[in-house]
Design a protein around this motif. Structure first.
Motif, short mmCIF file in Angstrom:
data_model
loop_
_atom_site.label_atom_id
_atom_site.label_comp_id
_atom_site.label_asym_id
_atom_site.label_seq_id
_atom_site.Cartn_x
_atom_site.Cartn_y
_atom_site.Cartn_z
N ARG A 21 0.04 15.27 12.87
CA ARG A 21 0.99 14.31 13.40
C ARG A 21 1.34 13.36 12.27
NH1 ARG A 21 3.31 12.54 17.86
NH2 ARG A 21 2.58 14.43 18.82
N TYR A 22 2.63 13.14 12.09
CA TYR A 22 3.07 12.42 10.88
C TYR A 22 3.40 10.97 11.14
CZ TYR A 22 3.54 17.34 10.08
OH TYR A 22 3.28 18.67 10.05
N ARG A 23 3.73 10.64 12.37
CA ARG A 23 4.10 9.26 12.66
C ARG A 23 3.49 8.84 13.98
NH1 ARG A 23 7.79 11.12 10.06
NH2 ARG A 23 8.88 12.10 11.77
N GLY A 24 3.18 7.55 14.09
CA GLY A 24 2.61 7.06 15.34
C GLY A 24 1.14 7.39 15.39
N LYS A 25 0.46 6.79 16.35
CA LYS A 25 -0.96 7.08 16.51
C LYS A 25 -1.14 8.50 17.06
CE LYS A 25 -3.80 4.30 18.74
NZ LYS A 25 -5.02 3.98 17.96
N PRO A 26 -2.17 9.18 16.60
CA PRO A 26 -2.45 10.48 17.22
C PRO A 26 -2.70 10.26 18.71
CG PRO A 26 -3.93 10.05 15.37
CD PRO A 26 -3.17 8.79 15.62
N ILE A 27 -2.23 11.17 19.52
CA ILE A 27 -2.40 11.04 20.96
C ILE A 27 -3.76 11.64 21.33
CG2 ILE A 27 -1.55 11.89 23.19
CD1 ILE A 27 0.86 11.51 20.39
N PRO A 28 -4.60 10.87 22.00
CA PRO A 28 -5.89 11.46 22.39
C PRO A 28 -5.66 12.63 23.34
CG PRO A 28 -5.87 9.07 22.73
CD PRO A 28 -4.46 9.48 22.45
N SER A 29 -6.64 13.48 23.38
CA SER A 29 -6.49 14.70 24.17
C SER A 29 -6.45 14.42 25.66
CB SER A 29 -7.67 15.62 23.87
OG SER A 29 -8.85 15.00 24.34
N LEU A 30 -5.88 15.36 26.39
CA LEU A 30 -5.92 15.33 27.86
C LEU A 30 -7.37 15.37 28.32
CD1 LEU A 30 -4.00 15.70 30.40
CD2 LEU A 30 -4.43 18.14 30.18
N GLN A 31 -8.17 16.18 27.66
CA GLN A 31 -9.56 16.33 28.04
C GLN A 31 -10.27 14.99 28.05
OE1 GLN A 31 -12.62 15.98 26.40
NE2 GLN A 31 -13.95 17.63 27.13
N GLY A 32 -9.90 14.11 27.09
CA GLY A 32 -10.55 12.81 26.99
C GLY A 32 -10.30 11.91 28.19
N LEU A 33 -9.28 12.23 28.98
CA LEU A 33 -8.95 11.42 30.16
C LEU A 33 -9.50 12.02 31.44
CD1 LEU A 33 -5.16 10.92 29.30
CD2 LEU A 33 -6.92 9.16 29.11
N ASP A 34 -10.03 13.22 31.31
CA ASP A 34 -10.46 13.96 32.49
C ASP A 34 -11.77 13.37 33.04
OD1 ASP A 34 -10.85 15.95 34.41
OD2 ASP A 34 -11.69 17.38 32.97
N THR A 35 -11.80 13.10 34.32
CA THR A 35 -13.03 12.55 34.90
C THR A 35 -13.71 13.53 35.85
OG1 THR A 35 -11.62 11.55 36.61
CG2 THR A 35 -12.30 10.13 34.78
N HIS A 36 -13.13 14.71 36.03
CA HIS A 36 -13.70 15.63 37.02
C HIS A 36 -13.96 17.05 36.49
CE1 HIS A 36 -12.79 12.35 39.67
NE2 HIS A 36 -13.47 12.95 40.62
N GLY A 37 -13.97 17.19 35.19
CA GLY A 37 -14.35 18.49 34.62
C GLY A 37 -13.37 19.59 34.92
N ASN A 38 -12.08 19.28 34.87
CA ASN A 38 -11.09 20.31 35.16
C ASN A 38 -10.39 20.84 33.91
OD1 ASN A 38 -11.21 20.39 38.06
ND2 ASN A 38 -10.44 18.30 38.00
N VAL A 39 -10.74 20.29 32.75
CA VAL A 39 -10.04 20.69 31.53
C VAL A 39 -10.93 21.57 30.66
CG1 VAL A 39 -8.90 19.89 29.42
CG2 VAL A 39 -8.67 18.55 31.53
N ILE A 40 -10.38 22.67 30.20
CA ILE A 40 -11.02 23.49 29.17
C ILE A 40 -10.21 23.21 27.89
CG2 ILE A 40 -11.64 25.82 28.45
CD1 ILE A 40 -12.84 25.31 31.14
N TYR A 41 -10.87 22.67 26.89
CA TYR A 41 -10.18 22.28 25.67
C TYR A 41 -10.34 23.37 24.61
CZ TYR A 41 -9.07 19.43 21.53
OH TYR A 41 -8.51 18.95 20.37
N ILE A 42 -9.23 23.74 23.97
CA ILE A 42 -9.26 24.76 22.91
C ILE A 42 -8.67 24.19 21.63
CG2 ILE A 42 -8.46 27.05 22.19
CD1 ILE A 42 -8.06 27.75 25.14
N GLY A 43 -9.35 24.36 20.53
CA GLY A 43 -8.81 23.97 19.23
C GLY A 43 -9.02 25.10 18.24
N THR A 44 -8.34 25.06 17.13
CA THR A 44 -8.41 26.17 16.18
C THR A 44 -8.30 25.70 14.74
OG1 THR A 44 -7.36 28.25 15.50
CG2 THR A 44 -5.89 26.53 16.32
#
Lengths: 502, 502
Positions: free
Chosen positions: B318-341
């Motif tokens: 990301r070149y401008r602005g603050k990096p956006i935190p992941s969706l997973q970081g906002l999840d409170t009920h364990g519904n997100v599977i996060y994938i990075g590469t």
């Protein structure tokens, strides 16, 4: 004098030479932890690297590497002429990371209790045993599937790796053909034609990430849910796990001294669609399928549309007699899918295996599915391996391994004859990396395995490979990975265990 | 004088400096072929390495390497003091291999015409597009997914690789934990917590062989056949291919300038069980999902048992602005599977990606299935990568890439403004490795792509990413992999194409 004069030593640094982590990392972690938890304070002067080396018993180079890392990350400052000091301020970000880590350690996102895994594979997953990758600090007799790491040509492999990395260019960094690195497929084709009598050319060879993946592709393309398949009993657990996962129904086929009992299979399960078979060397009890049985199997396959999965996992390791050409080499109707691997003859962490498909149409289907599964097998290992084979090291290594494994096998056979012939029956397997031995009289197997474990022995039970009736109990004795002295000691220790329970 | 005095030169050796094969191999193959096809005859004296070097224009070292190989394989004999000669007898085995090869080339086992692939996946395979790994001699603008290979830190990577191979020991040659190398999981956890706001620790991180495999595992565990899933349209083709392969029913969700249209998806497909989503940077057209939409999506997922697969494939860029935190970081009920590469920020041939699972139970299920799929990801690349991250090179590389990619992006935007603003509409994506541009007026797309191809331009069409209605046609313009001069030329060439068709 200020804080910087505090005389400190580092008794809190624990170096474990047998741990898996490199020494420099242990040292780095130890000092870093001491800084973060306040044992070392800002501006504390650290002992000279030479002193730390003496105190911890590691070489000074190791200490220097650990220090460089600490300096780079901002934990330690090097002041020229006066030594190294704990940084006056620990990098804020790092502190945050540590705080976050403490906060989140082992913390899991609270889960909705009604939330369940719902995929198609969840139910079947409960019925299969996933491959257990044995992770150990050291290799213990009589572990199976363990090559002789002690004589692996590290130096050559590292040299080839260095060259590959030196000449890595942008073409090798991008995506490759999903079927694998073509020059590797060419050298494998040459090897298989000459040494295994396999009918093939590079265009029908698919590089996969280990035999396990080859089996997955076979299950996906050759097996519809509910299809029955022939499976040796005892047989290769991981194959059964994969075929079962994808909905196949295993048909247990007994094993004779000549491998899978083909007549039994034909008589009992004529409607099977697929057979998993290890004709060169039955996995796990040994035995080589004779020519007549091979021809009978091929004829049946031709007439009854049976797919034959030939897993030629360790056929390069034959110590006596002519190597037996592959089943695939006798196939005249394209019913055999041939699988070979480098895990057994080189090392398991190298995830490179290969399949030979009967024709282009089938090859293309397997290749498409390979791409869908993981796009391609990691490339640099393929490049190194290509050179390893091309420059003759592979065949040299095979020759050497054959000699060493045969010596280790003879040593094992002699020791068994002397110390365990009252308890175990066995025959010279002439091939492979382990020997199967059956109990002469019923034993309390759980107790035997526990006694053996207490003596540092791993005793893989045939029970683990069996899924029909466990009527010929016994154990596997891996020998390939162990020097003869270790084998001798292990057999004697095992003999003590047997006497204790009888 | 005998045959050995025949004066020969090697005009038949063709060295192609732009070919993918190393020079020494080309030379080796050329001489070997000449020996096998009789151009060079037994006992012919080969020119001195120095002369060959001059004649072919390669360095003498290269010639020496090629000769060593030929000597080792028995094609050439080195007679001390008098030079190198074609061997009097070519190794019989090699000849046989060559004969076999000639005989079997392209030959396939005749196939029973009634024989068909019968697996469960055969039918679905026909409906999905397998990932096409782009294999090219050189990288062409505006190819997407192509990192800046020209500034990749080869030297560092090679140095780390050499160290890994030097210290490779038996523990690293055997099977590892199927979940991956633990120290790598630790550094990834640190990276994700600090840079991506991901809630995780190493114990819930699973190393996989690329994002593709992560998607396969998700499909196998989260999707039952017939389950509907939300999929961006246009969206990531390979994700759709995998979910479709495993029986999922894709629900096309339109994409706004802020990514997936969550309200549309909720309104139209309330019964979906899974959503594939790229919230940081919509794949392929860009756009970042705002906080309000993220919270709405998470609340819906919580209340309707919807699995969210967050593919955070290039969020580090990301070149401008603050990096956006992941969706997973906002999840409170364990519904997100996060994938990075690491494919995007390092290089695609490195098959290392990772998943963050919400809890231990789900982690264990994924790990079991990973083991069933391919036991473990290749280890040495994991070891090298661990050091690359640990020693600070990864973050340094990211910083550098951000600067370079941003410059390339600005260059592309300027050029597009100047030369293509009549034809294409686009916005500054502020992130990623390519820009999506829509046609301002209808164009004959097939003709445009052909004209572009004639000029050496690759123009990925949005049509390829679309599976509902193709109502906002356009193309992707990859810029990350191309120096600014190349971008300038390519944009001008593209402008010519547009003028030709309008």
């Amino acid at each position: 004098m200020g804080r910087s004069s505090r005389q400190i030593s580092l008794p809190f640094i624990k170096i474990d030479r047998r741990a898996r982590r490199p020494l420099y990392e242990q040292l780095y972690e130890g000092i870093r932890a001491a800084i973060l938890n306040g044992v070392l304070r800002p501006n504390d002067r650290l002992p000279a690297t030479r002193l730390i080396a003496e105190e911890t018993g590691v070489s000074r180079n190791i200490v220097v590497i650990a220090f460089e890392q600490l300096v780079m990350e901002g934990y330690v400052q090097s002041r020229s002429g006066s030594g190294s000091f704990v940084a006056a301020e620990i990098p804020a970000r790092m502190e945050k990371a540590v705080r976050d880590k403490r906060g989140s350690d082992k913390k899991e996102i609270p889960r909705d209790p009604s939330r369940r895994l719902s995929g198609h594979f969840v139910q079947t997953l409960e019925h299969v045993v996933s491959p257990r990758n044995t992770v150990r600090e050291e290799s213990l007799p009589f572990q199976t599937g363990q090559p002789a790491f002690d004589v692996f040509p590290f130096a050559v492999w590292s040299k080839l790796a260095a060259r590959v990395y030196r000449y890595l260019d942008f073409q090798h960094l991008g995506y490759e053909d999903a079927a694998g690195h073509y020059p590797l497929r060419e050298v494998i084709a040459d090897h298989l034609r000459v040494n295994r009598g396999v009918q093939c050319d590079a265009d029908r060879i698919l590089i996969v990430s280990g035999t396990q993946q080859a089996l997955v592709l076979c299950a996906q393309l050759l097996l519809a849910p509910g299809d029955r398949y022939w499976m040796d009993d005892p047989g290769y657990v991981n194959a059964r796990a994969v075929f079962t996962l994808f909905g196949g129904e295993p048909c247990p086929v007994p094993v004779t001294s000549e491998g899978m009992d083909i007549d039994f299979a034909i008589r009992h399960y004529p409607d099977a669609r697929l057979a998993f078979i290890t004709p060169s060397h039955q996995n796990p009890v040994g035995g080589t399928l004779p020519l007549a049985q091979r021809l009978r199997l091929l004829a049946w396959a031709r007439d009854h549309r049976l797919w034959l999965i030939e897993d030629d996992y360790d056929s390069e390791l034959r110590y006596r007699g002519k190597p037996i050409p592959s089943l695939q080499g006798l196939d005249t109707h394209g019913n055999v899918i041939y699988i070979g691997t480098f895990s057994k003859v080189l090392f398991p962490a190298l995830r490179v295996a290969y399949m030979v498909l009967p024709d282009q149409e089938i090859f293309q289907a397997f290749k498409s599915l390979k791409a869908l599964n993981d796009r391609q097998t990691a490339l640099t290992d393929q490049l190194i391996l290509t050179d390893f084979i091309k420059e003759g090291y592979f065949h040299r290594h095979l020759r050497k391994m054959r000699g060493i494994y045969n010596s280790r096998l003879q040593c094992l056979l002699n020791e068994l004859d002397t110390h365990l012939s009252d308890f175990l029956s066995f025959t010279d397997p002439s091939a492979g990396m382990h020997l199967a031995a059956h109990f002469r009289q019923p034993v309390d197997e759980a107790r035997l395995l526990q006694l053996a474990a207490d003596k540092g022995l791993v005793l893989p039970s045939l029970r683990e490979y069996t899924f029909g009736s466990y009527d010929r109990p016994g154990v596997l004795l891996g020998y390939a990975g162990f020097p003869e002295e270790k084998i001798r000691k292990a057999v004697r220790a095992l003999a003590v265990c047997f006497r204790q329970i009888s």
